[in-house]
Motif scaffolding. Structure first.
Motif, PDB file in Angstrom:
ATOM      1  N   ALA A 111       0.851  -1.191   0.000  1.00 31.65           N
ATOM      2  CA  ALA A 111       0.000   0.000   0.000  1.00 31.65           C
ATOM      3  C   ALA A 111       0.887   1.241   0.000  1.00 31.65           C
ATOM      4  N   THR A 112       0.305   2.359  -0.439  1.00 32.11           N
ATOM      5  CA  THR A 112       0.995   3.644  -0.452  1.00 32.11           C
ATOM      6  C   THR A 112       0.137   4.642   0.325  1.00 32.11           C
ATOM      7  N   PHE A 113       0.738   5.291   1.324  1.00 32.26           N
ATOM      8  CA  PHE A 113       0.001   6.145   2.243  1.00 32.26           C
ATOM      9  C   PHE A 113       0.396   7.600   2.042  1.00 32.26           C
ATOM     10  N   LEU A 114      -0.590   8.444   1.790  1.00 30.81           N
ATOM     11  CA  LEU A 114      -0.374   9.886   1.657  1.00 30.81           C
ATOM     12  C   LEU A 114      -0.531  10.525   3.021  1.00 30.81           C
ATOM     13  N   ILE A 115       0.504  11.267   3.466  1.00 29.08           N
ATOM     14  CA  ILE A 115       0.433  11.962   4.749  1.00 29.08           C
ATOM     15  C   ILE A 115       0.992  13.372   4.601  1.00 29.08           C
ATOM     16  N   LYS A 116       0.758  14.191   5.632  1.00 30.13           N
ATOM     17  CA  LYS A 116       1.363  15.527   5.690  1.00 30.13           C
ATOM     18  C   LYS A 116       1.423  15.982   7.147  1.00 30.13           C
ATOM     19  N   LYS A 117       2.512  16.615   7.509  1.00 31.20           N
ATOM     20  CA  LYS A 117       2.724  17.182   8.841  1.00 31.20           C
ATOM     21  C   LYS A 117       2.256  16.233   9.935  1.00 31.20           C
ATOM     22  N   LEU A 118       2.882  15.085   9.974  1.00 31.89           N
ATOM     23  CA  LEU A 118       2.545  14.043  10.936  1.00 31.89           C
ATOM     24  C   LEU A 118       3.503  14.123  12.119  1.00 31.89           C
ATOM     25  N   ILE A 119       2.992  14.385  13.309  1.00 23.88           N
ATOM     26  CA  ILE A 119       3.825  14.516  14.509  1.00 23.88           C
ATOM     27  C   ILE A 119       3.473  13.392  15.484  1.00 23.88           C
ATOM     28  N   PHE A 120       4.439  12.511  15.727  1.00 26.93           N
ATOM     29  CA  PHE A 120       4.300  11.464  16.731  1.00 26.93           C
ATOM     30  C   PHE A 120       4.860  12.006  18.042  1.00 26.93           C
ATOM     31  N   GLN A 121       3.991  12.229  19.012  1.00 28.91           N
ATOM     32  CA  GLN A 121       4.373  12.893  20.250  1.00 28.91           C
ATOM     33  C   GLN A 121       4.509  11.884  21.386  1.00 28.91           C
ATOM     34  N   GLY A 122       5.587  11.993  22.171  1.00 27.15           N
ATOM     35  CA  GLY A 122       5.753  11.215  23.384  1.00 27.15           C
ATOM     36  C   GLY A 122       5.362  12.064  24.582  1.00 27.15           C
ATOM     37  N   ASN A 123       5.578  11.624  25.814  1.00 25.99           N
ATOM     38  CA  ASN A 123       6.296  10.405  26.155  1.00 25.99           C
ATOM     39  C   ASN A 123       5.380   9.194  26.042  1.00 25.99           C
ATOM     40  N   CYS A 124       5.943   8.066  25.663  1.00 26.93           N
ATOM     41  CA  CYS A 124       5.169   6.843  25.548  1.00 26.93           C
ATOM     42  C   CYS A 124       5.417   5.939  26.754  1.00 26.93           C
ATOM     43  N   ASN A 125       4.559   4.958  26.924  1.00 26.09           N
ATOM     44  CA  ASN A 125       4.612   4.095  28.106  1.00 26.09           C
ATOM     45  C   ASN A 125       5.552   2.912  27.973  1.00 26.09           C
ATOM     46  N   SER A 126       6.175   2.736  26.796  1.00 29.84           N
ATOM     47  CA  SER A 126       7.019   1.571  26.570  1.00 29.84           C
ATOM     48  C   SER A 126       7.947   1.856  25.401  1.00 29.84           C
ATOM     49  N   ASN A 144       4.843   2.045   1.431  1.00 29.41           N
ATOM     50  CA  ASN A 144       5.402   3.313   0.958  1.00 29.41           C
ATOM     51  C   ASN A 144       4.597   4.485   1.516  1.00 29.41           C
ATOM     52  N   ILE A 145       5.299   5.560   1.762  1.00 24.86           N
ATOM     53  CA  ILE A 145       4.697   6.802   2.244  1.00 24.86           C
ATOM     54  C   ILE A 145       5.055   7.907   1.268  1.00 24.86           C
ATOM     55  N   VAL A 146       4.076   8.736   0.907  1.00 20.26           N
ATOM     56  CA  VAL A 146       4.328   9.835  -0.028  1.00 20.26           C
ATOM     57  C   VAL A 146       3.785  11.134   0.541  1.00 20.26           C
ATOM     58  N   ALA A 147       4.447  12.225   0.182  1.00 21.44           N
ATOM     59  CA  ALA A 147       3.958  13.559   0.490  1.00 21.44           C
ATOM     60  C   ALA A 147       3.001  14.015  -0.605  1.00 21.44           C
ATOM     61  N   PRO A 148       2.167  15.001  -0.323  1.00 18.90           N
ATOM     62  CA  PRO A 148       1.315  15.563  -1.376  1.00 18.90           C
ATOM     63  C   PRO A 148       2.162  16.215  -2.472  1.00 18.90           C
ATOM     64  N   GLU A 149       1.631  16.238  -3.659  1.00 19.26           N
ATOM     65  CA  GLU A 149       2.314  16.901  -4.766  1.00 19.26           C
ATOM     66  C   GLU A 149       1.768  18.310  -4.943  1.00 19.26           C
ATOM     67  N   TRP A 150       1.623  19.013  -3.837  1.00 23.50           N
ATOM     68  CA  TRP A 150       1.280  20.431  -3.844  1.00 23.50           C
ATOM     69  C   TRP A 150       1.943  21.074  -2.631  1.00 23.50           C
ATOM     70  N   PHE A 151       1.852  22.398  -2.524  1.00 24.57           N
ATOM     71  CA  PHE A 151       2.511  23.105  -1.418  1.00 24.57           C
ATOM     72  C   PHE A 151       1.629  22.967  -0.175  1.00 24.57           C
ATOM     73  N   TRP A 152       1.928  21.973   0.635  1.00 22.96           N
ATOM     74  CA  TRP A 152       1.031  21.587   1.722  1.00 22.96           C
ATOM     75  C   TRP A 152       1.343  22.266   3.049  1.00 22.96           C
ATOM     76  N   THR A 153       2.380  23.093   3.111  1.00 21.53           N
ATOM     77  CA  THR A 153       2.683  23.843   4.329  1.00 21.53           C
ATOM     78  C   THR A 153       3.466  25.094   3.969  1.00 21.53           C
ATOM     79  N   ASP A 154       3.353  26.111   4.831  1.00 21.85           N
ATOM     80  CA  ASP A 154       4.212  27.292   4.692  1.00 21.85           C
ATOM     81  C   ASP A 154       5.085  27.449   5.939  1.00 21.85           C
ATOM     82  N   GLU A 155       5.221  26.357   6.708  1.00 19.91           N
ATOM     83  CA  GLU A 155       6.042  26.339   7.917  1.00 19.91           C
ATOM     84  C   GLU A 155       7.236  25.411   7.706  1.00 19.91           C
ATOM     85  N   TYR A 156       8.270  25.627   8.505  1.00 17.03           N
ATOM     86  CA  TYR A 156       9.424  24.732   8.468  1.00 17.03           C
ATOM     87  C   TYR A 156       9.118  23.542   9.356  1.00 17.03           C
ATOM     88  N   VAL A 157       8.522  22.501   8.774  1.00 15.60           N
ATOM     89  CA  VAL A 157       8.089  21.324   9.512  1.00 15.60           C
ATOM     90  C   VAL A 157       8.633  20.082   8.807  1.00 15.60           C
TER      91      VAL A 157
END
Length: 403
Positions: A67-82, A91-104
Motif C-alpha cells: 500500500a501507499t500512504f499519503l500523509i502531511k505534517k505528521l507529529i508522533f508525540q511522546g512520552n510513551c509508556n514503553s 510506501n509513504i508519499v507527500a502531497p504533490e502540492w505546497f502543503w505547508t508554509d512552515e518549516y516542519v
C-alpha cells in the motif's frame, strides 16, 4: 515423545515467546487508513499512534507492505509508556502540492525515547515542485519541509528505510542521545537545492554504520547538499562505511552563524567513499563571527573519485558573499586526515583556510594521496595553520603559512 517432536515444540515455544516479547501490532489499515496514495491518511496514523504510545508492552506501529500512504505534517508525540517500534514496510508519499508554509517535517518524532524505526518501505518527499519554487525565490516555498525529524529522542535506532526527494533535508536530529543508524538509503538529484542527507545538531553518541551482517552499506546515494552534516554542540559521532555522491560530501558545520556559540568534539568519519561530490571532507565556520571550538576530528580511510575539492577547512564561509569580516574566536584543533586516497576534479585538491586571529592547531596529514584528473599534479592551499605535521606520503604537499 520422539526427539524431533520435542525439537519442533521447542521451536514453537520460542516463537511464541518472541511474539509475546514483541507486543501488540497496530496496523494503520485497522484505523481506516486507505493506503491508495491519494487519500490523506494522516489522521488514521495519529489514531493508531495514540494506542501505540499508550501501550505498556513494546508495541509496533505497522505501515504494511502493498500500500501507499499519503500523509502531511505528521507529529508522533511522546512520552510513551514503553519501547516503540515503527515498522515501515509500505510506501509513504507527500502531497504533490505546497502543503505547508512552515518549516516542519512530513513525519516528526518528539520526545519519544527507546524508539526503533525500521522496514523495507520508502518515503518519497515529492520535492521537485519545492525545488523549482525555491529556485525562483518564491515566498510561498521559503520554508520547505523535511521528510523525517527527531527531537529529544534518546536511545533511537533506524534501520533499512529509504528516503528520497525531500523538499529540504531528508533526516534531522536535534537534542538527542544514543542514536544508531544502519542500512539507510537516501537519494535526491545532485542539483536539488539544500537537500542534505542528514543533519545532526545538539546530539551526542551517534553511530552511522553498515548493517550488522555486512551486506549493505549506509547509503547516501546522492543528495543536493551535504550527505552528512554535523551541526553545533554535537559530540561523539562516528560515521563509518558510508557511500556518498553526488552532493557536497561530509561536513562539520557550518558553525558560528550570527555570531552564535558552537562546539563540536570527537567526530570520526571512517571507511567511506565519495564520488562526484563538490567537496569531500570539510570543516566550515562563518567568517562573520562565532565562538567555541572544533576539536578531535578524524577523517580516516576515505576514497575519493572525481571529487572537486577532497579536503577543506574553510573559516571564511559566506555563501551569499555578503558577510562582515568580523573577528571569530571559534577555534579548530587536533584534526587528522589519515589514509585518504583518490582523485580530484579541481586542480586545488587540498585547502586549509584558517582564521588569521585564531589559527588552526594540531593538523595532521598521514598517508594522503590525491591526484588531479588533469595533466598536472594536484595543488594545495594552506593559510594560518599554526602547527601541522605530515607522515608518510602526502600529495599534494602542504606549505602552511601562519598569520
Amino acid at each position: 515423545m520422539a526427539k524431533g517432536g520435542v525439537r519442533v515444540l521447542g521451536l514453537c515455544f520460542l516463537s511464541l515467546l518472541h511474539l509475546a516479547a514483541a507486543g501488540s501490532v497496530y496496523d494503520v489499515l485497522r484505523y481506516d487508513a486507505e493506503g491508495d496514495g491519494r487519500t490523506d491518511d494522516t489522521s488514521a496514523f495519529l489514531r493508531a499512534w495514540d494506542d501505540v504510545c499508550a501501550d505498556r508492552d513494546n508495541p509496533t506501529l505497522l505501515i504494511p507492505s502493498g500500500a501507499t500512504f499519503l500523509i502531511k505534517k505528521l507529529i508522533f508525540q511522546g512520552n510513551c509508556n514503553s519501547r516503540v517500534t515503527v515498522r515501515i514496510d509500505g510506501n509513504i508519499v507527500a502531497p504533490e502540492w505546497f502543503w505547508t508554509d512552515e518549516y516542519v517535517s512530513l513525519m516528526a518524532f518528539h520526545n519519544v525515547n527507546s524508539l526503533t524505526v525500521d522496514g523495507d518501505g520508502e518515503i518519497d518527499g515529492k520535492g521537485k515542485i519545492w525545488w523549482d519554487c525555491f529556485s525562483r525565490k518564491e515566498q510561498k516555498c521559503a520554508n520547505r519541509p523535511n521528510i523525517m525529524s527527531f527531537a529529544f529522542c534518546n536511545d533511537l535506532t533506524l534501520r533499512g528505510i529509504a528516503l528520497r526527494d525531500s523538499p529540504s533535508k531528508h533526516l534531522t536530529f536535534f537534542a538527542s542521545a544514543r542514536i544508531s543508524m544502519s542500512g539507510l538509503r537516501i537519494s535526491a538529484p545532485g542539483d536539488s537545492p539544500n537537500t542534505d542527507g542528514m543533519l545532526i545538531a545538539q546530539c551526542k553518541h551517534v553511530v552511522l554504520s553498515n548493517s550488522a551482517i555486512g551486506l549493505t552499506w549506509l547509503l547516501v546515494a546522492g543528495a543536493g547538499d551535504d550527505c552528512v552534516a554535523v551541526g553545533t554542540n554535537t559530540t561523539n559521532v562516528t560515521v563509518t562505511n558510508v557511500r556518498c555522491g553526488p552532493g557536497h560530501g561530509f561536513s562539520i558545520g557550518s558553525l558560528g552563524g550570527d555570531s552564535s556559540p558552537a562546539t563540536v568534539k570527537r567526530v570520526h568519519f571512517l571507511n567511506s567513499t565519495l564520488t562526484n561530490t563538490t567537496v569531500g571532507v570539510r570543516i566550515k565556520t562563518w567568517m562573520s563571527g562565532g565562538t567555541g571550538q572544533v576539536r578531535n576530528v578524524l577523517f580516516k580511510h576515505i576514497n575519493f573519485t572525481s571529487v572537486r575539492k577532497p579536503i577543506q577547512i574553510d573559516q571564511y564561509y559566506c555563501p551569499a558573499r555578503n558577510c562582515q569580516n568580523k573577528t571569530s574566536s571559534l577555534t579548530i584543533e587536533n584534526v587528522q586526515f589519515a589514509h585518504l586516497h583518490g582523485s580530484s576534479s579541481d586542480e586545488l585538491a587540498t585547502e586549509l583556510l584558517c582564521s588569521r586571529y585564531y589559527p588552526c592547531r594540531g593538523i595532521v596529514m598521514r598517508d594522503v594521496h590525491l591526484q588531479w584528473n588533469g595533466v598536472a599534479p594536484a595543488k594545495s592551499a594552506c593559510f594560518n595553520v599554526l602547527t601541522s605535521k605530515s607522515y608518510g606520503r602526502v600529495l599534494p604537499s602542504l606549505k602552511c603559512v601562519a598569520g
